[in-house]
Design a protein around this motif. Structure first.
Motif, short mmCIF file in Angstrom:
data_model
loop_
_atom_site.label_atom_id
_atom_site.label_comp_id
_atom_site.label_asym_id
_atom_site.label_seq_id
_atom_site.Cartn_x
_atom_site.Cartn_y
_atom_site.Cartn_z
N ALA A 125 0.83 -1.21 0.00
CA ALA A 125 0.00 0.00 0.00
C ALA A 125 0.86 1.25 0.00
O ALA A 125 0.58 2.21 -0.73
CB ALA A 125 -0.92 0.00 1.22
N LEU A 126 1.90 1.26 0.79
CA LEU A 126 2.78 2.43 0.86
C LEU A 126 3.50 2.64 -0.47
O LEU A 126 3.62 3.77 -0.96
CB LEU A 126 3.78 2.29 2.00
CG LEU A 126 3.18 2.26 3.41
CD1 LEU A 126 4.27 2.10 4.45
CD2 LEU A 126 2.35 3.49 3.68
N ALA A 127 3.95 1.54 -1.07
CA ALA A 127 4.65 1.64 -2.36
C ALA A 127 3.69 2.09 -3.46
O ALA A 127 4.08 2.83 -4.37
CB ALA A 127 5.27 0.30 -2.72
N GLY A 128 2.43 1.67 -3.38
CA GLY A 128 1.46 1.98 -4.43
C GLY A 128 0.71 3.28 -4.23
O GLY A 128 -0.07 3.68 -5.10
N SER A 129 0.93 3.94 -3.12
CA SER A 129 0.16 5.16 -2.85
C SER A 129 0.62 6.35 -3.69
O SER A 129 -0.13 7.31 -3.87
CB SER A 129 0.23 5.52 -1.37
OG SER A 129 1.55 5.87 -1.00
N GLY A 130 1.83 6.27 -4.20
CA GLY A 130 2.33 7.36 -5.04
C GLY A 130 2.25 8.69 -4.33
O GLY A 130 2.63 8.81 -3.17
N ALA A 131 1.71 9.69 -5.01
CA ALA A 131 1.61 11.03 -4.44
C ALA A 131 0.24 11.28 -3.82
O ALA A 131 -0.08 12.41 -3.47
CB ALA A 131 1.90 12.06 -5.52
N VAL A 132 -0.56 10.22 -3.70
CA VAL A 132 -1.92 10.39 -3.17
C VAL A 132 -1.89 10.84 -1.71
O VAL A 132 -2.64 11.72 -1.30
CB VAL A 132 -2.73 9.08 -3.31
CG1 VAL A 132 -4.09 9.19 -2.65
CG2 VAL A 132 -2.88 8.72 -4.77
N LEU A 133 -1.01 10.23 -0.91
CA LEU A 133 -0.93 10.57 0.51
C LEU A 133 0.02 11.76 0.70
O LEU A 133 1.04 11.86 0.03
CB LEU A 133 -0.41 9.39 1.32
CG LEU A 133 -1.26 8.11 1.28
CD1 LEU A 133 -0.56 6.99 2.05
CD2 LEU A 133 -2.64 8.36 1.85
N SER A 134 -0.34 12.63 1.63
CA SER A 134 0.55 13.75 1.94
C SER A 134 1.83 13.22 2.57
O SER A 134 1.86 12.09 3.08
CB SER A 134 -0.14 14.73 2.90
OG SER A 134 -0.25 14.13 4.18
N SER A 135 2.86 14.03 2.57
CA SER A 135 4.15 13.57 3.12
C SER A 135 4.04 13.26 4.61
O SER A 135 4.64 12.30 5.09
CB SER A 135 5.25 14.58 2.87
OG SER A 135 4.92 15.82 3.46
N SER A 136 3.24 14.02 5.35
CA SER A 136 3.10 13.75 6.79
C SER A 136 2.33 12.46 7.04
O SER A 136 2.69 11.67 7.93
CB SER A 136 2.43 14.92 7.51
OG SER A 136 1.11 15.11 7.04
N VAL A 137 1.27 12.22 6.26
CA VAL A 137 0.50 10.98 6.40
C VAL A 137 1.36 9.78 6.00
O VAL A 137 1.39 8.76 6.69
CB VAL A 137 -0.80 11.03 5.56
CG1 VAL A 137 -1.45 9.66 5.47
CG2 VAL A 137 -1.77 12.04 6.15
N LEU A 138 2.10 9.93 4.92
CA LEU A 138 2.99 8.85 4.47
C LEU A 138 4.06 8.56 5.51
O LEU A 138 4.38 7.41 5.79
CB LEU A 138 3.62 9.23 3.13
CG LEU A 138 4.36 8.11 2.40
CD1 LEU A 138 3.48 6.90 2.16
CD2 LEU A 138 4.90 8.63 1.07
#
Length: 201
Positions: A125-138
């Motif tokens: 999920a983390l690898a596939g999230s791309g730029a969808v999640l904000s940097s703080s959420v990621l």
């Protein structure tokens, strides 16, 4: 002042080591190694996995594009929850179990396998999230993942189970002795205590 700090550090390290020792004891008699596990510690590792799943799925839930990842994490979480419930019911008020007992080994291995599956789903999920999640959420999601990966490495080291992500001889390899003195996991830089705290256990 530095002597006091050194003493404080050594005292803390001894306490961490003593805590870890109660989590797992290993004895060898006539060439037979016996591993005794603290039931609470096994439950804590399972609960930490459930908490990691809840944390990461809460981050993904707002983004329909990430729904397939959330579903994979939820499925892994359900399997872990079932394995943990079965283990807890079987353990009852028992304080320790023998990993050498086939029935207990099967139950513990089931929890460990489900933790591995969950970690893989979160990593995907983390690898596939791309730029969808904000940097703080990621960053928060990665912290949850790293904490879970730390606990899986510690669990495997205590059980003497090989870890494909940290093979014997690699600089990422974690030994039981390292765990028992509270050393950080080489792959994540986190200790068991830090990982449990990060996941609310």
């Amino acid at each position: 002042m530095s002597t006091l700090s050194r003493r404080s550090f050594l005292r803390s390290a001894a306490l961490v080591g003593a805590t870890a020792l109660t989590a797992c004891t290993v004895t060898a008699t006539n060439g037979v190694t016996t591993i005794t596990l603290d039931v609470t510690k096994v439950k804590n590792y399972g609960q930490a996995g459930l908490n990691a799943a809840a944390t990461v799925t809460s981050f993904l839930s707002s983004f329909p594009a990430l729904a397939p990842y959330a579903l994979a994490i939820t499925a892994a979480e359900a399997a872990l929850s079932g394995a943990l419930s079965a283990f807890s019911s079987a353990a009852g008020s028992t304080l320790t179990i023998s990993y050498n007992d086939t029935t207990w080994k099967t139950r513990v291995d089931s929890i460990l396998s489900d933790l591995d599956t969950l970690a893989a789903a979160i990593e995907s999920a983390l690898a596939g999230s791309g730029a969808v999640l904000s940097s703080s959420v990621l960053s928060n999601a990665r912290t949850a993942y790293n904490a879970l990966a730390t606990l899986i490495s510690v669990f495997k080291a205590l059980l003497g189970v090989s870890d494909a992500k940290a093979p014997v001889g690699s600089r990422m390899y974690l030994t039981r002795d390292m765990v028992l003195v509270g050393a950080p996991v080489p792959a994540t830089g986190m200790t068991e205590a830090q990982a449990l705290r990060a996941l609310g256990v």
